[in-house]
Scaffold this active site. Structure first.
Site, PDB file in Angstrom:
ATOM      1  N   GLY A  11      -2.387 -11.799   7.326  1.00 29.06           N
ATOM      2  CA  GLY A  11      -1.685 -12.768   6.495  1.00 29.06           C
ATOM      3  C   GLY A  11      -2.560 -13.872   5.913  1.00 29.06           C
ATOM      4  O   GLY A  11      -2.050 -14.931   5.546  1.00 29.06           O
ATOM      5  N   ASN A 106       1.250  -6.120  -5.932  1.00 27.15           N
ATOM      6  CA  ASN A 106       0.422  -5.857  -4.759  1.00 27.15           C
ATOM      7  C   ASN A 106      -1.001  -6.317  -5.059  1.00 27.15           C
ATOM      8  O   ASN A 106      -1.437  -6.298  -6.209  1.00 27.15           O
ATOM      9  CB  ASN A 106       0.419  -4.353  -4.453  1.00 27.15           C
ATOM     10  N   HIS A 108      -4.994  -5.475  -4.144  1.00 26.46           N
ATOM     11  CA  HIS A 108      -5.826  -4.406  -3.583  1.00 26.46           C
ATOM     12  C   HIS A 108      -7.288  -4.856  -3.636  1.00 26.46           C
ATOM     13  O   HIS A 108      -7.739  -5.372  -4.665  1.00 26.46           O
ATOM     14  CB  HIS A 108      -5.636  -3.122  -4.403  1.00 26.46           C
ATOM     15  N   ASP A 149      -0.926   2.119  -4.952  1.00 35.57           N
ATOM     16  CA  ASP A 149      -1.991   1.578  -5.827  1.00 35.57           C
ATOM     17  C   ASP A 149      -2.020   2.138  -7.243  1.00 35.57           C
ATOM     18  O   ASP A 149      -3.075   2.173  -7.872  1.00 35.57           O
ATOM     19  CB  ASP A 149      -3.381   1.834  -5.186  1.00 35.57           C
TER      20      ASP A 149
HETATM   21  C1  GRF Z   1      -6.333  -7.729   1.716  1.00 34.49           C
HETATM   22  O1  GRF Z   1      -7.627  -7.255   1.646  1.00 34.49           O
HETATM   23  C2  GRF Z   1      -5.506  -7.137   0.598  1.00 34.49           C
HETATM   24  O2  GRF Z   1      -6.238  -6.831  -0.537  1.00 34.49           O
HETATM   25  C3  GRF Z   1      -4.996  -5.874   1.224  1.00 34.49           C
HETATM   26  O3  GRF Z   1      -4.752  -6.215   2.562  1.00 34.49           O
HETATM   27  C4  GRF Z   1      -5.595  -7.279   2.955  1.00 34.49           C
HETATM   28  C5  GRF Z   1      -4.726  -8.348   3.524  1.00 34.49           C
HETATM   29  O4  GRF Z   1      -5.441  -9.285   4.265  1.00 34.49           O
HETATM   30  N1  GRF Z   1      -3.868  -5.353   0.481  1.00 34.49           N
HETATM   31  P1  GRF Z   1      -4.632 -10.389   5.080  1.00 34.49           P
HETATM   32  O5  GRF Z   1      -3.741  -9.685   6.074  1.00 34.49           O
HETATM   33  O6  GRF Z   1      -3.820 -11.172   4.089  1.00 34.49           O
HETATM   34  O7  GRF Z   1      -5.666 -11.246   5.745  1.00 34.49           O
END
Ligand code: GRF
Length: 197
Positions: A11, A106, A108, A149
């Site tokens: 998060g 989303n 990515h 994606d």
């Molecule tokens: C990020 O790298 C995002 O791009 C991917 O999941 C990761 C989330 O990181 N979809 P976090 O849990 O918010 O630290």
């Protein structure tokens, strides 16, 4: 603008969105956080910020259909205008995709369409980028559809890959960029520069 954030793990992206709203870089509010993982740090972060938060999973409710119905109830209870998937490890049910068409995004950690799709998450992405000897990678924010994606790309930013990068070091650099980029792009969405449905 009321944002619902879905997250499965750490998060840190969620936190960047919350902070961006709190310090008024984003003119919006995170009204609810949903996680499929009851032990996720994301839920804890939401609790710390007094944001309503829910552990919701198909396992808990017995089926994907009931889960979708329950999620839609929560989204409507908190008047969510858009959904942001910030490290959410599940596909969304068609009922949610239809109800929030064009309003689900989303993030990515690569330059889609490269290094995306099923299995391309977390360190797998950064390992693949290093193995492919890419000179640059980046961050993509895209609309969400029924496949991993592959929805319309709304924004991308590049991040350099350095010669001696390990996947871990690269992951850290990309994640830091994500935190800034999320704030920039969500505020563009909120200001109407990126259209909602
Ligand atoms: C990020 O790298 C995002 O791009 C991917 O999941 C990761 C989330 O990181 N979809 P976090 O849990 O918010 O630290």
């Amino acid at each position: 603008m009321n944002i619902a954030v879905f997250a499965s793990h750490g998060g840190s992206d969620l936190q960047a969105i919350i902070d961006g709203c709190k310090n008024e870089q984003i003119n919006a509010t995170v009204v609810v956080v949903i996680s499929n993982n009851k032990d996720s740090v994301a839920l804890q972060r939401a609790k710390n910020e007094n944001i309503p938060n829910f552990h919701m999973s198909a396992k808990k409710y017995g089926s994907e259909e009931i889960l979708a119905k329950e999620i839609l109830n929560v989204l409507s209870q908190y008047n969510a205008d858009m959904i942001f998937l910030a490290g959410y490890m599940r596909l969304l049910h068609i009922d949610i995709l239809e109800k929030y068409e064009n309003r689900i995004f989303n993030i990515h950690p690569a330059l889609l369409p490269k290094f995306g799709g099923k299995g391309m998450f977390g360190m797998n992405v950064h390992n693949a980028v290093i193995n492919a000897k890419e000179k640059e990678t980046g961050v993509t924010i895209h609309r969400v559809n029924a496949e991993y994606d592959s929805g319309e790309i709304v924004a991308q930013t590049k991040v350099a890959v350095m010669e001696n990068d390990t996947p871990e070091i690269l992951a850290e650099r990309v994640l830091l960029r994500e935190h800034e980029f999320l704030v920039e792009v969500i505020s563009s969405i909120v200001e109407g520069k990126i259209q909602l449905g």
